[in-house]
Write an enzyme that holds these catalytic residues in place. Structure first.
Site, PDB file in Angstrom:
ATOM      1  CB  VAL A   8      -0.965   0.032   1.211  1.00  0.00           C
ATOM      2  CG1 VAL A   8      -2.032  -1.046   1.079  1.00  0.00           C
ATOM      3  CG2 VAL A   8      -0.235  -0.110   2.518  1.00  0.00           C
ATOM      4  CB  SER A   9       0.551   4.474  -1.647  1.00  0.00           C
ATOM      5  OG  SER A   9       0.442   3.823  -2.885  1.00  0.00           O
ATOM      6  CB  THR A  10      -0.154   6.260   2.858  1.00  0.00           C
ATOM      7  OG1 THR A  10      -1.508   5.802   2.830  1.00  0.00           O
ATOM      8  CG2 THR A  10       0.111   7.174   1.684  1.00  0.00           C
TER       9      THR A  10
END
Length: 188
Positions: A8-10
């Protein structure tokens, strides 16, 4: 062996959906990252690629979880090919164990990159249209022009330290120095 990779990006995003899908697919090990796909240094992916052996398969939930560009995806595919390992993307039903799977992998990768480029172009066109209407993008200045002049004058008078000026004006040191640089650019 099936080796899973989830990303996931964050930090505030959740890996549960991907982890569940990878476990359901029968992955023996799952490596994960909470970092942008644009970052080259993804510790979970690096470890997964170090662990993977001949006849193993790297399983991902979707292609965009593996890489952000076609070039990146192709590079990772080459790494897997050198290790004689495969790639299985669950959402796109791509399995590179076959020639058809390799072809579909390249087509989907190209489409994903094309979509990102279209989004970038639309964003840039929207920003250009906004600028043409007099709107500026970016974060607003911390101080209005009069307060900026005051901060610069206080700095030039040398009666206060940088820290005191920043505290009085409620700005950071980098902001003060940026205002000074802007002023120097105007004068010089």
């Amino acid at each position: 062996m099936l080796i899973g990779y989830a990303r996931v990006s964050t930090d505030d995003q959740n890996l549960d959906l991907q982890q569940d899908a990878l476990q359901k697919a029968g992955c023996d090990k799952i490596y994960e990252d909470k970092i942008s796909g644009a970052k080259a240094d993804r510790p979970g992916l690096i470890t997964a690629l170090e662990v993977i052996r001949a006849d193993d398969t790297l399983v991902i939930w979707r292609l965009d979880r593996l890489g952000r560009s076609l070039k990146d995806l192709i590079h990772l595919m080459e790494v897997l090919n050198q290790k004689e390992a495969g790639l299985l993307s669950l959402q796109e039903s791509i399995n590179t164990a076959s020639s058809a799977g390799k072809l579909v992998f390249h087509i989907f990768g190209s489409l994903a990159e094309f979509e990102r480029n279209l989004i970038r172009e639309r964003t840039q066109a929207g920003m250009a249209a906004a600028r043409a209407r007099g709107r500026q993008g970016g974060r607003p200045k911390a101080l209005d022009p009069e307060k900026r002049k005051l901060a610069i004058r206080l700095y030039q008078e040398q009666k206060y330290t940088v820290q005191e000026i920043c505290r009085m004006m409620q700005i950071s040191k980098p902001t003060l120095y940026k205002y000074l640089d802007e002023q120097a650019g105007v004068i010089g």
